[in-house]
Design a protein around this motif. Structure first.
Motif, PDB file in Angstrom:
ATOM      1  N   TRP A  64      -5.091 -29.231 -30.847  1.00 26.18           N
ATOM      2  CA  TRP A  64      -5.624 -28.557 -32.236  1.00 26.18           C
ATOM      3  C   TRP A  64      -6.224 -29.631 -33.013  1.00 26.18           C
ATOM      4  O   TRP A  64      -7.338 -29.422 -33.588  1.00 26.18           O
ATOM      5  N   ASP A  89      -5.954 -19.784 -26.808  1.00 22.26           N
ATOM      6  CA  ASP A  89      -4.929 -20.631 -27.660  1.00 22.26           C
ATOM      7  C   ASP A  89      -4.502 -21.491 -26.916  1.00 22.26           C
ATOM      8  O   ASP A  89      -4.307 -22.972 -27.307  1.00 22.26           O
ATOM      9  N   ARG A 101       1.550 -21.285 -34.685  1.00 26.15           N
ATOM     10  CA  ARG A 101       1.349 -22.000 -33.733  1.00 26.15           C
ATOM     11  C   ARG A 101       1.850 -23.643 -34.072  1.00 26.15           C
ATOM     12  O   ARG A 101       2.051 -23.639 -35.260  1.00 26.15           O
ATOM     13  N   ALA A 156      -4.726 -25.644 -27.600  1.00 25.39           N
ATOM     14  CA  ALA A 156      -3.583 -26.433 -27.761  1.00 25.39           C
ATOM     15  C   ALA A 156      -3.398 -27.389 -26.668  1.00 25.39           C
ATOM     16  O   ALA A 156      -2.449 -28.323 -27.175  1.00 25.39           O
TER      17      ALA A 156
END
Length: 515
Positions: free
Chosen positions: A328, A166, A322, A170
């Motif tokens: 992203w 993640d 998120r 990101a």
């Protein structure tokens, strides 16, 4: 649903960007759930029915097709085959019940590295109406999908935590300040160190050359004296490596979406930056000419760059918690450019994002990243890093990456800096390297290398380079958009099928129209 997945599973090659692919199993067991029995090294494959695999992937099996699975053991290190350590390579055989005049097996690789050939064999089994292979091919060949070493159902590499995945996706794709660059670099070092701590000296065993030697073991295990192979994207590099190692064992090779094996790591990354920048330009041209389908048609480039800039300063909060960072959004942008059909999705996603709705762009990003709704990941990117970095002995230093980031930002405004940053994992990668060969396939029969003029991930220029390197390569061109060409149009299908079935090499210089 099946038609789109059959396209998306053909994953991208090159140095840093694997394509998005459908979800596969995270389990290292055999593909049939409990797993087919593993054949000893050098033994014939022991097949067991596994209709549950297509049922899990797409909800059903293809009409008129049978599915069987097997697991073959290979040495962990082919330079020391008697050392005792082995990996399991999972395979699926798809056979048409109307098969006649069987030629042999067609081994499939979707690319990545990290893509599942088992998944690909399922999607391609559904026939041309749903984006699969022509019946002329499935009536003459068993489709053999395999997950290469390190990938999915085979002995897999899994060393990146979901939280680090993640954070990586990101992260700022183009950190300008030194402090932010250092934060992104530190995350890449953490990931590389973690993989080194878990796998140590085994990391070098996930190289392309080792996988190419596995392919020859699979050829023998399915009972073919000569290999017939269809490789997409990174699968072209795997096939080209095989051709150099085992030219005498080749019947026919189709390499679609060529990786230029003669480029070094930096050159390959810059080539991808150029390819994606060109594909994005093609998208903007289409967008301006198709306002009814493109809600950002007024200035599509500005709409995308504004979305990235806004997310840098004040990212939206997504419904799962998120932040919708520039990272992203960039992943979603990359995802959308692999197919021309993705252009509409990108335009709508950027327009919706400006209105406060991030679902479209996050769906595109999660599809590419193979991120599940529960926040877990497949091992696509673990395997991608392991293979790419095992192959690379010329990764740039951190200082070189920082310098190239600035230079490429000027040359390729959206994609240059992120592609430079994408080299950092291999800069920090621990352990030995095992680079693939880049030379002639002396003694090999004609090899067909297919290129798409609008390909973002493996730009068209690579096609002739790979064909020339092999010495027996013949270029087939599709004047289309997106990543890879077969089986896109009647012209491409006819040329490739004639080669696979009858060994008729496409006419020199053949160019197939987009439609």
């Amino acid at each position: 649903m099946i038609a789109s997945l059959a396209v998306l599973v053909m994953t991208a090659g090159g140095c840093t960007l694997p394509a998005f692919a459908p979800e596969g199993s995270d389990e290292p067991a055999g593909p049939g759930g409990g797993g087919a029995p593993a054949s000893a090294p050098g033994a014939a494959a022991q097949w067991s029915p596994c209709q549950d695999v297509p049922a899990k992937l797409v909800g059903r099996a293809a009409p008129g097709m049978s599915y069987d699975c097997a697991t073959v053991k290979v040495p962990q290190d082919w330079s020391k085959p008697d050392s005792g350590g082995t990996y399991d390579i999972a395979m699926m055989r798809v056979r048409s019940k109307s098969q006649k005049q069987r030629i042999g097996s067609l081994l499939l690789n979707p690319g990545g590295p990290g893509g599942s050939g088992i998944d690909l064999s399922v999607y391609l089994s559904f026939g041309p109406q749903l984006g699969g292979l022509p019946t002329e091919v499935t009536d003459r060949f068993d489709l053999i999908g395999f997950d290469p070493r390190g990938v999915s159902r085979s002995s897999q590499v899994k060393c990146i935590s979901d939280s680090d995945q993640d954070a990586s996706f990101a992260a700022d794709p183009d950190p300008v300040s030194q402090a932010e660059f250092d934060r992104v670099a530190a995350l890449n070092k953490k990931i590389a160190d973690g993989c080194g701590q878990k796998y140590g000296d085994q990391l070098a065993n996930f190289s392309t050359e080792q996988a190419a030697r596995d392919v020859d073991a699979l050829r023998a295990a399915v009972g073919d004296s000569k290999l017939t192979y269809l490789g997409f994207s990174y699968g072209t590099l795997l096939g080209a490596t095989y051709a150099q190692l085992f030219p005498q064992n080749i019947r026919a090779l189709v390499l679609d979406g060529a990786v230029d094996a003669t480029e070094d790591y930096i050159q390959g990354s810059e080539t991808q930056a150029k390819g994606f920048e060109r594909a994005f330009g093609n998208f903007t041209t289409w967008c301006k000419a198709n306002a009814a389908k493109c809600p950002i048609s007024g200035d599509p480039r500005a709409a995308v760059t504004d979305a990235l800039a806004t997310a840098e300063k004040s990212p939206q909060k997504y419904r799962d918690g998120r932040e919708v960072t520039a990272g992203w959004i960039f992943v979603g942008l990359i995802s959308s450019l692999y197919t021309e059909s993705g252009w509409t999705s990108l335009a709508e996603a950027i327009a919706d994002l400006a209105d406060g709705d991030a679902k479209g762009i996050m769906d595109l990003a999660d599809q590419y990243a193979e991120r599940k709704v529960n926040g877990t990941y497949s091992n696509l990117f673990d395997a991608n890093l392991a293979v790419n970095c095992a192959d690379t002995e010329d990764a740039p230093t951190v200082e070189q990456v920082r310098k190239l980031q600035g230079e490429w930002r000027q040359k390729y405004p959206i994609f240059g800096a992120p592609l430079a940053m994408g080299m950092l994992p291999c800069t920090y990668w621990p352990g030995k390297r095992d680079p693939y060969p880049a030379g002639k396939a002396n003694g090999a029969p004609p090899i067909v290398v297919v290129g798409t003029t609008g390909d973002p991930a493996t730009p068209y220029e690579n096609t002739a380079h790979l064909a020339d390197m092999l010495g027996t390569g013949h270029v087939l061109t599709w004047e289309g958009e997106g990543h890879t060409a077969y089986p896109s149009t009647d012209c491409i299908v006819k040329a490739v099928d004639s080669y696979l079935i009858d060994l008729t090499v496409p006419k020199e210089g053949l160019r197939c129209p987009a439609k």
